[in-house]
Design an enzyme around this catalytic site. Structure first.
Site, short mmCIF file in Angstrom:
data_model
loop_
_atom_site.label_atom_id
_atom_site.label_comp_id
_atom_site.label_asym_id
_atom_site.label_seq_id
_atom_site.Cartn_x
_atom_site.Cartn_y
_atom_site.Cartn_z
N THR A 35 0.32 -1.33 -0.13
CA THR A 35 -0.06 0.06 0.30
C THR A 35 0.83 1.18 0.09
O THR A 35 1.73 1.86 0.61
CB THR A 35 -1.09 0.17 1.10
OG1 THR A 35 -1.75 -0.97 1.18
CG2 THR A 35 -1.56 1.42 1.62
N TYR A 178 -6.39 -9.06 7.78
CA TYR A 178 -8.46 -8.06 7.16
C TYR A 178 -9.19 -8.83 6.62
O TYR A 178 -9.35 -10.06 7.39
CB TYR A 178 -7.10 -7.22 5.64
CG TYR A 178 -6.73 -6.22 6.16
CD1 TYR A 178 -6.73 -5.01 6.37
CD2 TYR A 178 -5.19 -6.77 5.94
CE1 TYR A 178 -5.48 -4.43 6.78
CE2 TYR A 178 -4.23 -5.54 6.30
CZ TYR A 178 -4.72 -4.76 6.48
OH TYR A 178 -3.70 -3.80 7.27
C1 LIG Z 1 5.10 -0.13 3.09
C2 LIG Z 1 3.91 -1.57 3.50
C3 LIG Z 1 3.00 -2.15 2.22
C4 LIG Z 1 2.42 -3.57 2.24
N1 LIG Z 1 1.23 -3.76 2.08
C5 LIG Z 1 0.81 -4.51 1.72
C6 LIG Z 1 -0.66 -4.80 1.34
O1 LIG Z 1 -1.48 -3.47 0.71
N2 LIG Z 1 -1.39 -6.07 1.05
C7 LIG Z 1 -0.33 -7.08 1.51
O2 LIG Z 1 -0.78 -8.19 1.09
N3 LIG Z 1 0.70 -6.55 1.83
C8 LIG Z 1 0.80 -5.79 2.23
N4 LIG Z 1 2.37 -5.37 2.45
C9 LIG Z 1 3.16 -7.14 3.42
C10 LIG Z 1 3.98 -7.01 2.07
O3 LIG Z 1 3.38 -7.23 1.25
C11 LIG Z 1 5.33 -7.90 2.40
O4 LIG Z 1 5.14 -9.06 2.92
C12 LIG Z 1 6.00 -7.71 4.27
O5 LIG Z 1 7.06 -6.46 3.42
C13 LIG Z 1 6.64 -8.40 3.98
O6 LIG Z 1 7.87 -8.94 2.84
P1 LIG Z 1 9.22 -7.93 2.62
O7 LIG Z 1 10.22 -8.20 4.32
O8 LIG Z 1 10.44 -8.10 1.22
O9 LIG Z 1 9.31 -6.00 2.82
C14 LIG Z 1 3.49 -4.27 3.06
C15 LIG Z 1 4.53 -3.47 3.41
C16 LIG Z 1 4.51 -2.70 3.18
C17 LIG Z 1 6.31 -2.57 4.37
#
Ligand SMILES: Cc1cc2nc3c(=O)[nH]c(=O)nc-3n(C[C@H](O)[C@H](O)[C@H](O)COP(=O)(O)O)c2cc1C
Length: 364
Positions: A35, A178
């Site tokens: 997001t 959610y």
């Molecule tokens: C700023 C931000 C916004 C996120 N928004 C969503 C979202 O809209 N939908 C979702 O399923 N996960 C969302 N996530 C989770 C990410 O998809 C991801 O699963 C999480 O950041 C872990 O991965 P990473 O360690 O590579 O960052 C969000 C994460 C971050 C950091």
């Protein structure tokens, strides 16, 4: 430079073309949904197209958009989160999709309803399974069966719009606490009707959403379901205590027409259940036979590319080539590093910035 640097064979399988749920992808690397609040009035701003295109130009095989609201009042009142509705939002999504396609990428729309995590609005209680709040949230409205039917139509309409706009796939957001995850989680789902009780029954509404979405799409159109054990505000929460319980939930998704599963966990190398090293995506694939996507702290610092061990590129690729899961999603590291995949593959560590929280302010 050590033997496990990115340019060594360990990185290569991540960058190989693959067909996933019928989609030909240029690599096994996925951009995780994030997001970003760049959609005033629910319409993606022009910058959104550049943002996703830039990742597609840099080796990301599949982009999963930020959560996109289904067109129902209860989904959220946040004005800067994009919507999947006919009209200006659909027109803007077409531009986003065209940009990604021009760059050789594929893009899936993540369909979202916030449930009780919607920001509080005076006089409009959040829609939830049982009115039970997550810890520290106000109580919500317990959805009736008529409400359930209304939301199924909202998801179906969102799927129609997404497919018409040209998305290559849709992802149903059933993770992180959610609405759909609130049905899966016993803490928030206390229903005594057909939508509460055993894991299979708790999966009833989310699976009905999968069925409603699937019913609007061609049989070979990819429908991905994202799920998690943890909640955004309850890291230790679980929807399934055993693989057998998880099987009940994921089988319901598969039977409803899911083509692939996206298992969200905070650290990809952590076992999902005691007694086996398989992570959550590994269990998803084993229990259903569906292809799966893993995610969770991939590449957050450059040490990921240097150090051998379960939490590094060599550990990740060993699992991938062993068939534990099929694609690998990256979230936070792509915020400041749209070129992470190409830099990492070429061993250009100096071109990569380690993740910092302040990167969430960036948008390019
Ligand atoms: C700023 C931000 C916004 C996120 N928004 C969503 C979202 O809209 N939908 C979702 O399923 N996960 C969302 N996530 C989770 C990410 O998809 C991801 O699963 C999480 O950041 C872990 O991965 P990473 O360690 O590579 O960052 C969000 C994460 C971050 C950091």
């Amino acid at each position: 430079m050590t033997a496990t640097l990115a340019t060594d064979p360990p990185m290569a399988p991540l960058l190989e073309p693959v067909t996933f749920a019928g989609m030909p992808l240029v690599s096994r690397i996925v951009m995780a949904p994030m997001t970003r609040n760049h959609a005033p009035g629910g319409v993606p701003a022009p910058a959104v197209a550049n943002y996703y295109r830039r990742r597609a130009e840099n080796g990301i095989g599949l982009i999963i958009t930020e959560g996109v609201l289904v067109g129902h009042l209860s989904a959220s009142h946040e004005d800067t989160v994009p919507r999947m509705t006919a009209g200006p939002a659909e027109v803007s999504w077409r531009r986003v999709i065209d940009g990604v396609h021009d760059a050789g990428g594929r893009i899936a729309a993540q369909l979202w309803h916030l449930g009780s995590l919607r920001e509080p609005v005076d006089g409009l209680p959040a829609w939830t399974p049982s009115g039970v709040h997550e810890p520290r949230r106000p109580a919500g409205h317990a959805m009736t069966v008529a409400d359930i039917d209304e939301l199924l139509e909202a998801y179906a309409e969102a799927a129609r719009v997404a497919a018409r706009a040209g998305f290559d796939a849709v992802e149903i957001h059933a993770a992180h606490g959610y609405l759909l995850d609130e049905f899966l989680w016993p803490y928030t789902n206390r229903r005594a009707d057909a939508f509460g009780g055993s894991p299979a029954r708790r999966a009833g509404f989310p699976a009905a959403v999968v069925r409603a979405v699937r019913s609007q799409l061609p049989a070979d159109y990819p429908v991905i379901v994202r799920f998690s054990q943890f909640k955004e505000r309850a890291f230790d929460a679980r929807i399934a205590d055993t693989p057998a319980e998880l099987a009940e939930i994921l089988t319901a998704f598969a039977d409803a027409g899911a083509s692939a599963l996206h298992a969200s966990q905070r650290r990809f190398w952590e076992p999902a259940f005691a007694g086996s090293p398989l992570n959550l995506a590994g269990w998803a694939k084993r229990l259903t036979g569906l292809p799966s996507i893993t995610v969770g702290s991939v590449g957050l610092t450059r040490d990921f590319l240097r150090v051998g061990g379960p939490e590094t590129v060599s550990g990740l690729v060993e699992r991938l080539t062993g068939g534990e899961f099929d694609l690998v999603a990256l979230g936070r590291i792509l915020l400041a590093n749209p070129g992470w995949a190409t830099h990492a593959a070429a061993g250009r560590l100096e071109a990569i910035a380690d993740y910092r929280k302040s990167h969430e302010e960036l948008y390019y």
